[in-house]
Design an enzyme around this catalytic site. Structure first.
Site, short mmCIF file in Angstrom:
data_model
loop_
_atom_site.label_atom_id
_atom_site.label_comp_id
_atom_site.label_asym_id
_atom_site.label_seq_id
_atom_site.Cartn_x
_atom_site.Cartn_y
_atom_site.Cartn_z
N HIS A 114 38.98 -1.64 -10.38
CA HIS A 114 39.55 -1.47 -11.72
C HIS A 114 40.07 -0.05 -11.97
O HIS A 114 40.86 0.17 -12.89
CB HIS A 114 38.53 -1.88 -12.80
CG HIS A 114 37.42 -0.90 -13.05
ND1 HIS A 114 36.17 -1.05 -12.49
CD2 HIS A 114 37.37 0.22 -13.81
CE1 HIS A 114 35.39 -0.05 -12.90
NE2 HIS A 114 36.10 0.74 -13.70
N ASP A 144 34.71 -5.58 -7.06
CA ASP A 144 35.26 -4.40 -7.73
C ASP A 144 35.24 -3.17 -6.84
O ASP A 144 34.86 -2.07 -7.26
CB ASP A 144 34.52 -4.11 -9.04
CG ASP A 144 35.33 -3.21 -9.98
OD1 ASP A 144 36.55 -3.07 -9.74
OD2 ASP A 144 34.76 -2.66 -10.93
N SER A 218 33.41 5.69 -13.09
CA SER A 218 33.67 4.50 -12.26
C SER A 218 34.21 4.89 -10.89
O SER A 218 35.14 5.69 -10.78
CB SER A 218 34.68 3.59 -12.96
OG SER A 218 34.14 2.99 -14.10
#
Length: 459
Positions: A114, A144, A218
């Site tokens: 992402h 992911d 992230s």
């Protein structure tokens, strides 16, 4: 299409729905060596004031990078749209940021899917402030994870992989990343839980920690106090979008397997056991009329799967995989996600109170036929995605349920994009979700029919 029309409850959209094409670049480069740390004995009973975090922090910060994602979207002038209808379109550049982790001295970097999704340009900034253009090697959207590559003019400081299976709840960990554009930020916490499941399909498994993680973290590193990578920070659980207590990371053993697949094959080699069911607890055991309250209860064995060939049956309870205790769907996923097709898994199960051990070869997921209530599904191929302009979904292969016989020809070949309230990514996740439903229980499907129209139907 009259028969199909009588079955449809609500028509949503007319014409094919354009969702955009998902692309990635396959690398032809040779596989780099990923360094794995040796096993160490762990210190027990140390409080925060007695643990030295400096060694782990110093090792990790130099291998964690800042990732900038440049994407372009089409926007319209809202005033022109209001007064004159659709206004003139213009291209608007968007910039997103996240973190990444260097995993080899020649420039391979792991991050979250992402973080780099829909990027037209990627830039990586090292801890020494040197910046490089990055290319996308491949992704695994289900887990992911994405793999990038930069060509640097020097050997890069890379992280050493730890064993995420060996971590313990209560163990100290550090989260390293770039939250809010604050480079090389280190926070400390403990492992709050292992094998945490956050989706309906129960095919993911996360490490849960209370180390502070915020937007920008992230793709960054979760490391132990020795600076070994045990996870890739992926998401937070928060009502505000910022840190509020818990964060989640993809385990390093799963990450390492994905990276190796992308380096060697250009895509992820995913093997499956070929069973459907769910984890046991007191409520489930009572409902099934059994005494066992731990393990994975098998409600169905898929045709042509390794599980079927090895002799696994409906009603069996998996209690161990490769001698690792299985008490939840997420724990089962943790083991399987580190394997490839044709790998042999030792399955320990209970059948009528008797313990059995079977060696089960994992099957390539594309070879498995999935069926629910007389409707057989299959994964989409590249031609299907191009024809219907969708990123993901599954196809209705055939309908054998006599109750829907008059609609069978119209349903065959339709694309399912949502099941109940769950967006469809692939057949494996849908199968895991449907396995939890009662037999003959009605399910709501959002489909794109062969004529390009989108409908909601109940089957």
């Amino acid at each position: 299409m009259k028969n199909l029309g009588s079955l449809f409850i609500v028509s949503l959209l007319s014409g094919a729905v354009t969702l955009g094409a998902y692309k990635f670049i396959e690398s032809k480069e040779s596989v780099s060596f990923l360094t794995i740390a040796p096993n160490y004995s762990k210190a027990v009973g140390l409080g925060a004031e007695e643990v030295d975090f400096t060694v782990g922090a110093d090792k990790a910060v130099h291998s964690v990078v800042h990732v900038k994602n440049v994407s372009v979207r089409t926007v319209y002038d809202p005033f022109a749209s209001f007064f004159y209808g659709q206004g003139e379109a213009r291209q608007q550049e968007q910039i997103g940021t996240g973190s990444g982790v260097i995993v080899s001295e020649d420039g391979y970097i792991v991050t979250n899917n992402h973080v780099i999704q829909d990027a037209t340009e990627l830039e990586v900034t090292l801890n020494n402030n040197k910046a490089y253009k990055a290319k996308l090697i491949g992704t695994d959207s289900k887990m992911d994870i994405a793999l990038l590559k930069i060509d640097a003019d020097e050997k890069l400081p890379f992280i050493v992989f730890g064993d995420s299976d060996a971590i313990k709840v209560g163990e100290w960990v550090l989260a390293v990343g770039n939250p809010y554009q604050l480079n090389s930020t280190v926070t400390a916490g403990i492992i709050s839980a292992k094998a945490r499941n956050l989706d309906k399909a129960s095919i993911q498994s996360f490490i849960q920690t209370d180390a502070a993680v915020n937007p920008g973290n992230s793709g960054g590193a979760l490391v132990n106090t020795r600076g070994e990578l045990i996870g890739i920070n992926t998401m937070i659980s928060s009502p505000t979008g910022s840190y509020a207590g818990y964060s989640f990371a993809v385990p390093s053993n799963v990450t390492r397997k994905i990276i190796e697949d992308l380096m060697k094959y250009g895509n992820v080699q995913r093997g499956i056991l070929g069973v459907e069911g769910g984890e046991l607890n007191a409520e489930a055991a009572k409902k099934l009329g059994i005494d066992e309250t731990e393990g994975y209860y098998i409600s169905k064995v898929n045709r042509n799967s390794g599980a079927e060939k090895a002799g696994i049956e409906k009603g069996d309870i998996i209690v161990k995989l490769d001698d690792k205790k299985i008490s939840s769907s997420a724990e089962l996923a943790t083991v399987i996600n580190t394997k490839r097709p044709n790998d042999i898994v030792k399955v320990s199960l209970l059948r009528n109170g008797r313990t059995m051990n079977l060696n089960v070869p994992l099957t390539k997921k594309e070879l498995i036929a999935y069926e629910f209530n007389g409707i057989e599904f299959e994964d989409l191929d590249a031609n299907d995605k191009k024809m219907y302009n969708v990123k993901s979904g599954i196809k209705i292969k055939q309908v054998t349920n006599k109750d829907y016989a008059e609609y069978a020809n119209d349903l065959k070949g339709s694309i399912v994009v949502r099941v109940d309230n769950m967006r469809v990514t692939d057949m494996e996740s849908v199968s895991a979700y449907l396995a939890k439903k009662e037999e003959n229980e009605k399910t709501r499907y959002e489909i794109i029919a062969k004529n390009g129209q989108m409908y909601r139907i109940f089957l």
